[in-house]
Write an enzyme that holds these catalytic residues in place. Structure first.
Site, PDB file in Angstrom:
ATOM      1  N   LYS A  43       7.511   2.352   0.342  1.00  0.00           N
ATOM      2  CA  LYS A  43       6.463   2.580  -0.669  1.00  0.00           C
ATOM      3  C   LYS A  43       5.730   3.879  -0.379  1.00  0.00           C
ATOM      4  O   LYS A  43       5.474   4.681  -1.280  1.00  0.00           O
ATOM      5  CB  LYS A  43       5.478   1.392  -0.694  1.00  0.00           C
ATOM      6  N   GLN A  85       0.414  -5.928   1.663  1.00  0.00           N
ATOM      7  CA  GLN A  85       1.784  -6.444   1.755  1.00  0.00           C
ATOM      8  C   GLN A  85       1.759  -7.919   2.164  1.00  0.00           C
ATOM      9  O   GLN A  85       1.230  -8.268   3.216  1.00  0.00           O
ATOM     10  CB  GLN A  85       2.567  -5.606   2.777  1.00  0.00           C
ATOM     11  N   ASP A 104      -0.634  -4.328  -7.832  1.00  0.00           N
ATOM     12  CA  ASP A 104       0.359  -5.407  -7.777  1.00  0.00           C
ATOM     13  C   ASP A 104       0.163  -6.385  -8.942  1.00  0.00           C
ATOM     14  O   ASP A 104       1.013  -7.231  -9.194  1.00  0.00           O
ATOM     15  CB  ASP A 104       0.193  -6.191  -6.463  1.00  0.00           C
TER      16      ASP A 104
END
Ligand code: NDP
Length: 300
Positions: free
Chosen positions: A54, A98, A121
């Protein structure tokens, strides 16, 4: 008939090029550099690989990338404090923690702390509510990626019968909302669904987000349907010696070879949905940066 195999890798690359162009335009016209912060708690090797990828892709798109690594022993209060600092940082427009996080830290508490306007997200309850209400917001990356693949393959989606197998907050539910907004007639199936093969056979669009290796068979699929395989499952390597040595390979939730003979379109695993996820994360970061600064999004 043999299905057209959707090349998610190539489509993700195109999307990353568009995102990079948008980032360059924002910098040139407004002095705005979209910034993404990824928080990793602990040393889970798979998570570390995702986080590194990422960061690299954010950087490659000409965007500001911050990776914050906290030890597995970090307390929940420390993790939430780190998120709060990022919420206040004007150079950061997207925050991603994460998952999974260590057991002593509550995922819900993290999601309740991330500013919804930086929630790239799309997992906070505010963004889930915005999606369900048809309001603008930041929506989960993998379902967004699936929608792009479907639009590029099929064009207009209105009126089509869509069946999504899986009802997680991360995948199944937002996928259903996005397809509903695209005017599909949507069914969400799950582990308690009766006669799942018959339900799947009704689908013009079949999205599998289950986490069961090669569960969806050819006779579950309507001829000509578009089949999107979200699943990522590790199974023993084909070669018996390699398998005995513990080597694995990745397969989806769809029995690819047999379903390919029936479907109209199909995504492979790997190389289908997976690559779209990070590209959509970068796209969400540009969107968040524009909205936070009151600027029109070059990506539309
Ligand atoms: P979850 O485990 O959270 O959800 C799985 C869903 O599948 C649940 O709703 C469950 O039903 C349903 N299910 C399980 N078994 C069956 C069955 N036998 N028949 C019908 N439905 C069943 O998984 P996620 O949604 O997080 O992920 C799904 C898959 O997608 C995983 O393989 C994951 O690795 C992959 N994934 C891939 C991503 C990518 O970037 N490509 C991103 C995110 C996920 P119930 O609710 O009734 O238990």
């Amino acid at each position: 008939m043999s299905a057209e195999v959707i090349d998610g890798k190539a489509q993700a690359e195109r999307l990353r090029v568009e995102v990079a162009a948008a980032a360059a335009e924002l910098k040139a016209k407004h002095g705005l550099v979209p910034g993404l912060a990824v928080v990793l708690v602990g040393e889970d090797p798979a998570s570390a690989i995702y986080v590194r990828s990422k960061g690299e892709q954010t950087h490659a798109a000409g965007m500001h990338s911050v990776t914050l690594k906290l030890p597995a022993s970090a307390s929940q209060a420390e993790v939430l404090a780190a998120v709060e600092t990022l919420n206040e940082d004007p150079a950061i427009h997207g925050i991603l923690v994460q998952f999974p996080v260590p057991d002593h830290i509550s995922q819900a508490a993290i999601l309740a702390t991330i500013s919804p306007d930086k929630d790239v997200d799309g997992l906070t309850v505010i963004n889930a509510g915005r999606l369900a209400s048809g309001l603008p917001g930041l929506f989960p990356c993998t379902p967004n990626g699936c929608l792009i693949l479907l639009r590029n393959a099929l064009g207009e989606l209105g009126g089509k019968r869509a069946v999504i197998v899986g009802r997680s907050n991360l995948m199944g539910k937002p996928m259903a909302q996005l397809l509903l907004q695209a005017d599909c007639t949507v069914t969400i199936a799950h582990s308690r669904t009766r006669d799942l093969p018959a339900v799947c056979r009704e689908a013009d669009i079949l999205v599998a987000a289950v986490g069961r290796a090669e569960m969806i068979k050819a006779d579950w699929v309507k001829p000509g349907a578009a089949v999107i395989d979200v699943g990522i499952n590790r199974v023993p390597a084909r070669d018996p010696e390699a398998a005995a040595a513990g080597k694995t390979r990745v397969v989806g939730d769809v029995a690819f070879e047999e379903v390919k003979a029936v479907a109209g379109w199909i995504t492979p695993v790997p190389g289908g949905v997976g690559p779209m996820t990070i590209a959509c994360l970068l796209r969400n970061t540009v969107q968040a940066a524009c909205r936070l600064n009151g600027i029109d999004n070059p990506l539309g």
